[in-house]
Write an enzyme that holds these catalytic residues in place. Structure first.
Site, PDB file in Angstrom:
ATOM      1  N   MET A  58      -2.963   0.049  -3.514  1.00 53.56           N
ATOM      2  CA  MET A  58      -3.129   1.334  -2.828  1.00 53.56           C
ATOM      3  C   MET A  58      -1.909   1.776  -2.038  1.00 53.56           C
ATOM      4  O   MET A  58      -1.845   2.919  -1.618  1.00 53.56           O
ATOM      5  CB  MET A  58      -4.342   1.295  -1.909  1.00 53.56           C
ATOM      6  CG  MET A  58      -4.311   0.262  -0.801  1.00 53.56           C
ATOM      7  SD  MET A  58      -3.537   0.774   0.766  1.00 53.56           S
ATOM      8  CE  MET A  58      -4.590   2.112   1.280  1.00 53.56           C
ATOM      9  N   TYR A  59      -0.933   0.907  -1.817  1.00 61.08           N
ATOM     10  CA  TYR A  59       0.272   1.319  -1.104  1.00 61.08           C
ATOM     11  C   TYR A  59       1.035   2.341  -1.949  1.00 61.08           C
ATOM     12  O   TYR A  59       1.436   2.046  -3.086  1.00 61.08           O
ATOM     13  CB  TYR A  59       1.182   0.132  -0.810  1.00 61.08           C
ATOM     14  CG  TYR A  59       0.598  -0.932   0.092  1.00 61.08           C
ATOM     15  CD1 TYR A  59      -0.478  -0.670   0.934  1.00 61.08           C
ATOM     16  CD2 TYR A  59       1.122  -2.217   0.102  1.00 61.08           C
ATOM     17  CE1 TYR A  59      -1.008  -1.647   1.756  1.00 61.08           C
ATOM     18  CE2 TYR A  59       0.602  -3.213   0.926  1.00 61.08           C
ATOM     19  CZ  TYR A  59      -0.466  -2.920   1.737  1.00 61.08           C
ATOM     20  OH  TYR A  59      -0.992  -3.900   2.543  1.00 61.08           O
ATOM     21  N   SER A  60       1.220   3.497  -1.402  1.00 60.48           N
ATOM     22  CA  SER A  60       1.856   4.612  -2.134  1.00 60.48           C
ATOM     23  C   SER A  60       1.147   4.882  -3.457  1.00 60.48           C
ATOM     24  O   SER A  60       1.754   5.367  -4.411  1.00 60.48           O
ATOM     25  CB  SER A  60       3.346   4.335  -2.383  1.00 60.48           C
ATOM     26  OG  SER A  60       4.079   4.326  -1.186  1.00 60.48           O
TER      27      SER A  60
END
Length: 322
Positions: A58-60
């Site tokens: 889910m990071y970026s």
């Protein structure tokens, strides 16, 4: 750089893990660095001996995994020369099955993460949070199958209650499935509630602890009146998690740092590295000095009196970060 086993496993990791959340796409968060801006920071970490890297799908929204995979391939000649971790749970789309820890989402997510990372396996596949809407048996069997398929070497968990973690481990034992070997929890000098239940459990069970936000989202790296960074001035999550009552801890760090002639960040990280349960704090970086402070902290020895002074101002908190 020093290296240690991750819990009771045979896996060796650097005492500092580089968190990759700050590398990806600035359109996700304004303080996130793109590929070119990330490259020198990752290279400096590798040159300093860091071999442990943590990201999440889910990071970026996937871009962090893409940047992570690209840069690690540039920095290492052999895939086995570094330890790569990623996570699953948070929403990756608008669909009802684009989130959580169902078998469907876990199986789809590992394949998509591997594609973005450009590798055939991760060393540590972690559940980003506990999913109360999916039977833990379903999740643990799915994670076991990910390991049996060779797509992950080990599995880990992140912030949850100790009873939930114990239940997951017991479920794995009952099913003959793979157990978690690591706990990535919220832990720092400002927030020490994990010392009550989670860390004793991890020590007893041989679980490696790899804390996130070891500098309390930067609060432990500078005095309150110096919080003028892009992230600190636009970080509503930190504003909900920490209060002005925590500033006494920051000032205690500043006092020890001044007496030792060290940056605050080095002292705060050195304190954590003295904790028996901790294998490697996960340190984020957006500037070269962040990597330098993290690496230097490994060699900082604190006295019992200094540790006592750092801990004396602690204020108990409600559970945060789950």
């Amino acid at each position: 750089m020093e290296y240690t086993r991750l819990g009771s496993t045979g896996l060796q990791v650097s005492r500092i893990c580089l968190g990759m959340m700050s590398f990806g796409s600035p359109s996700w968060r304004e303080w996130v660095l793109d590929l070119d801006a990330s490259r020198p920071l990752v290279r400096s970490a590798v040159d300093a001996g860091i071999i442990f890297f943590d990201t999440a799908d889910m990071y970026s929204l996937g871009a962090s995994e893409e940047v992570t995979g690209t840069l690690l391939r540039e920095c290492f000649a052999d895939r086995d020369d570094y330890v790569l971790a990623t996570k699953v749970f948070n929403p990756m789309g608008d669909g009802p099955n684009d989130r959580g820890l169902s078998r469907k989402h876990v199986m789809a997510s590992i394949d998509k993460s591997l594609q973005r990372l450009g590798t055939d396996h991760v060393d540590l596949y972690q559940i980003h949070r506990y999913d109360p809407h999916t039977p833990i048996e379903e999740t643990m069997e799915a994670l076991h199958d990910v390991v049996r398929a060779g797509k992950a070497r080990y599995i880990g968990a992140s912030s949850m209650y100790a009873w939930q973690f114990a239940k997951a481990q017991h479920t794995a034992d009952l099913g003959g499935w793979t157990r978690f070997v690591a706990m990535q929890d919220h832990y720092n000098l400002i927030y020490r509630e994990e010392e009550r239940e989670m860390h004793p459990l991890c020590l007893d069970q041989g679980i490696g602890v790899i804390p996130w936000s070891p500098l309390a989202r930067g609060r432990l790296a500078r005095l309150p009146e110096e919080r003028t960074t892009t992230r600190s001035s636009s970080d509503p999550i930190a504003d909900r998690m920490y209060t002005e009552s925590d500033d006494a801890v920051v000032r205690a760090v500043a006092d020890v740092a001044k007496a030792r002639g060290l940056p605050l960040a080095q002292v705060a990280l050195a304190w954590m590295l003295h904790k028996e349960a901790v294998s490697a704090p996960i340190v984020g970086a957006t500037k070269p000095g962040h990597v330098e402070d993290a690496v230097a902290a490994v060699d900082v020895e604190l006295s019992d009196d200094e540790i006592g002074a750092l801990e004396a101002a602690y204020v108990p908190h409600p559970v945060l970060g789950h």
